[in-house]
Design an enzyme around this catalytic site. Structure first.
Site, PDB file in Angstrom:
ATOM      1  N   SER A 297       0.812  -1.221   0.000  1.00 18.24           N
ATOM      2  CA  SER A 297       0.000   0.000   0.000  1.00 18.24           C
ATOM      3  C   SER A 297       0.846   1.272   0.000  1.00 18.24           C
ATOM      4  O   SER A 297       0.518   2.224  -0.720  1.00 18.24           O
ATOM      5  CB  SER A 297      -0.972  -0.010   1.180  1.00 18.24           C
ATOM      6  OG  SER A 297      -1.985  -0.978   0.987  1.00 18.24           O
TER       7      SER A 297
ATOM      8  N   LYS B 135     -10.375  -4.587  10.845  1.00 17.60           N
ATOM      9  CA  LYS B 135     -11.413  -3.930  10.039  1.00 17.60           C
ATOM     10  C   LYS B 135     -12.739  -3.785  10.786  1.00 17.60           C
ATOM     11  O   LYS B 135     -13.505  -2.860  10.512  1.00 17.60           O
ATOM     12  CB  LYS B 135     -11.621  -4.689   8.725  1.00 17.60           C
ATOM     13  CG  LYS B 135     -10.440  -4.578   7.773  1.00 17.60           C
ATOM     14  CD  LYS B 135     -10.709  -5.287   6.456  1.00 17.60           C
ATOM     15  CE  LYS B 135      -9.510  -5.177   5.531  1.00 17.60           C
ATOM     16  NZ  LYS B 135      -9.772  -5.787   4.210  1.00 17.60           N
TER      17      LYS B 135
ATOM     18  N   ASN C 188     -12.330  -0.380   5.858  1.00 19.43           N
ATOM     19  CA  ASN C 188     -10.940  -0.463   5.407  1.00 19.43           C
ATOM     20  C   ASN C 188     -10.355   0.907   5.069  1.00 19.43           C
ATOM     21  O   ASN C 188      -9.183   1.011   4.741  1.00 19.43           O
ATOM     22  CB  ASN C 188     -10.801  -1.399   4.203  1.00 19.43           C
ATOM     23  CG  ASN C 188     -11.190  -0.729   2.906  1.00 19.43           C
ATOM     24  OD1 ASN C 188     -12.208  -0.038   2.823  1.00 19.43           O
ATOM     25  ND2 ASN C 188     -10.395  -0.935   1.866  1.00 19.43           N
TER      26      ASN C 188
ATOM     27  N   ASP D  28     -13.293  -2.066  -0.141  1.00 19.94           N
ATOM     28  CA  ASP D  28     -13.050  -3.452  -0.559  1.00 19.94           C
ATOM     29  C   ASP D  28     -14.199  -3.987  -1.407  1.00 19.94           C
ATOM     30  O   ASP D  28     -13.983  -4.806  -2.313  1.00 19.94           O
ATOM     31  CB  ASP D  28     -12.887  -4.362   0.660  1.00 19.94           C
ATOM     32  CG  ASP D  28     -11.536  -4.234   1.332  1.00 19.94           C
ATOM     33  OD1 ASP D  28     -10.580  -3.802   0.663  1.00 19.94           O
ATOM     34  OD2 ASP D  28     -11.436  -4.577   2.522  1.00 19.94           O
TER      35      ASP D  28
ATOM     36  N   ASN E 202     -12.963 -15.907   7.135  1.00 18.10           N
ATOM     37  CA  ASN E 202     -13.946 -15.454   8.124  1.00 18.10           C
ATOM     38  C   ASN E 202     -13.585 -14.091   8.708  1.00 18.10           C
ATOM     39  O   ASN E 202     -13.829 -13.816   9.879  1.00 18.10           O
ATOM     40  CB  ASN E 202     -14.133 -16.491   9.237  1.00 18.10           C
ATOM     41  CG  ASN E 202     -12.861 -16.750  10.009  1.00 18.10           C
ATOM     42  OD1 ASN E 202     -11.813 -16.194   9.697  1.00 18.10           O
ATOM     43  ND2 ASN E 202     -12.946 -17.602  11.021  1.00 18.10           N
ATOM     44  N   GLY E 203     -13.039 -13.216   7.839  1.00 19.45           N
ATOM     45  CA  GLY E 203     -12.699 -11.866   8.269  1.00 19.45           C
ATOM     46  C   GLY E 203     -13.403 -10.817   7.433  1.00 19.45           C
ATOM     47  O   GLY E 203     -14.341 -11.110   6.681  1.00 19.45           O
TER      48      GLY E 203
ATOM     49  N   ALA F  19     -12.423  -9.203   4.833  1.00 15.23           N
ATOM     50  CA  ALA F  19     -12.309  -9.371   3.386  1.00 15.23           C
ATOM     51  C   ALA F  19     -13.366 -10.339   2.864  1.00 15.23           C
ATOM     52  O   ALA F  19     -13.948 -10.127   1.792  1.00 15.23           O
ATOM     53  CB  ALA F  19     -10.913  -9.865   3.026  1.00 15.23           C
TER      54      ALA F  19
ATOM     55  N   TYR G  11      -2.023 -11.152  -3.136  1.00 15.55           N
ATOM     56  CA  TYR G  11      -1.372 -10.524  -4.288  1.00 15.55           C
ATOM     57  C   TYR G  11       0.142 -10.717  -4.313  1.00 15.55           C
ATOM     58  O   TYR G  11       0.797 -10.341  -5.289  1.00 15.55           O
ATOM     59  CB  TYR G  11      -1.696  -9.026  -4.332  1.00 15.55           C
ATOM     60  CG  TYR G  11      -1.195  -8.224  -3.161  1.00 15.55           C
ATOM     61  CD1 TYR G  11       0.120  -7.750  -3.122  1.00 15.55           C
ATOM     62  CD2 TYR G  11      -2.027  -7.931  -2.087  1.00 15.55           C
ATOM     63  CE1 TYR G  11       0.585  -7.020  -2.045  1.00 15.55           C
ATOM     64  CE2 TYR G  11      -1.571  -7.190  -1.009  1.00 15.55           C
ATOM     65  CZ  TYR G  11      -0.268  -6.738  -0.995  1.00 15.55           C
ATOM     66  OH  TYR G  11       0.191  -6.011   0.072  1.00 15.55           O
TER      67      TYR G  11
END
EC number: 1.1.1.25
Length: 295
Positions: free
Chosen positions: A20, A70, A91, A106, A131-132, A134, A237
């Site tokens: 980032s 988050k 986010n 997101d 399970n988050g 994202a 990524y």
């Protein structure tokens, strides 16, 4: 040299690997904007409240929020955008003279590279691993933009996943499934994967250098279950070609790399902070070159 006037940053845990800063500092340099983007590593959840208070007091212009905070940041913000409120996960934070607004970029970032497949997805089941925040963003993106008949959410800890879904208004579209059932060969779980049009990895599994004792595989599922009709989307990524993406390509499935979501959400965050469009293709070229040259 232009002196930075405004600070942007990323808060999370164990985030030294994050690209980032590269993305946002490249964009700011290309547009000659007086911002600098840095990392704020937060060691534990009990430090989030003072961290957010510090950002407010210091006039930090904006923040990204990543795993595992988050949802943790939500109570300490003044306002949530509709999409952030819908899943209870943030986010992106914008500081407007001490008023902190939370967004979830997101959702749109996840959806963008799937748009060419929209008609195929409609009415079909999809599977999401994780399970988050994202995973929740992926589920909400499917609901808003693609209208699958259901979302199979594959998790390791059903109690944790149930708690995550407790405040999600549209949880009726989600069917909880255990990852262990896939690896043990349970026929119902296998059938769910084989029927799913899209398979999404919203876990860190496959991230370069991250495998540990609780992630005994570098793959979230047995890739022998993949077939050419699948669309496989890996949010990881780094590396650019993850083990899951490589296996999916070998099976003949369509693939979507995690850099697409990374850039999509980043571009929207950048616009919220600066009011400018990110020079996406130039930033993409810098990011890909960086990932390909990484050990």
């Amino acid at each position: 040299m232009m002196q930075p006037e405004k600070i942007l940053g990323l808060i999370g845990r164990n985030i030294a690997y994050s690209r980032s800063p590269l993305i946002h500092n490249t964009a700011c340099d290309l547009l000659a904007l007086p911002y600098v983007y840095t990392i704020f590593n937060i060691a534990s959840a009990d430090l989030i409240e003072p961290a957010i208070a510090g950002a407010r007091a210091l006039g930090i212009a904006g923040l990204n929020v990543t795993t595992p905070y988050k949802t943790t940041v939500v109570p300490f913000l003044d306002e949530l955008s509709p999409e952030a409120a819908s899943i209870g996960a943030v986010n992106t934070i914008v500081n407007n003279n001490g008023h902190l607004a939370g967004y979830n970029t997101d959702i749109a970032g996840f959806a963008a590279p799937l748009r060419p497949y929209a008609q195929r997805i409609k009415g079909n089941p999809v599977s999401v691993f994780g399970n988050g925040g994202a995973a929740l963003a992926a589920i909400e993106a499917f609901r808003i933009f693609f209208h699958p008949c259901c979302v199979y959410l594959f998790v390791r800890d059903s109690a944790k996943a149930s708690a995550m879904l407790e405040n999600y208004v549209h949880r009726d579209i989600v069917t909880l499934c255990l990852i262990e059932e896939l690896f043990s060969g349970e026929s119902g779980a296998i059938a769910k994967i084989q029927r799913s049009l899209v398979i999404v990895n919203a876990t860190p599994i496959g991230t370069a250098g991250r495998q540990n004792e609780t992630e005994t595989s570098i793959l979230p599922l047995d890739t022998e279950l993949l077939h050419p009709d699948h669309i496989v989307y890996d949010m990881v990524y780094n590396p650019l070609f993850t083990p899951l993406i490589k296996a999916a390509k070998a099976s003949g499935a369509a693939t979507i790399s995690g850099i697409e979501m990374l850039l999509g959400q980043a571009a929207r965050s950048f616009e919220l902070w600066t009011g400018k469009e990110m020079p996406l293709e130039q930033v993409r070229a810098v990011l890909i070159n960086n990932l390909l040259s990484s050990p």
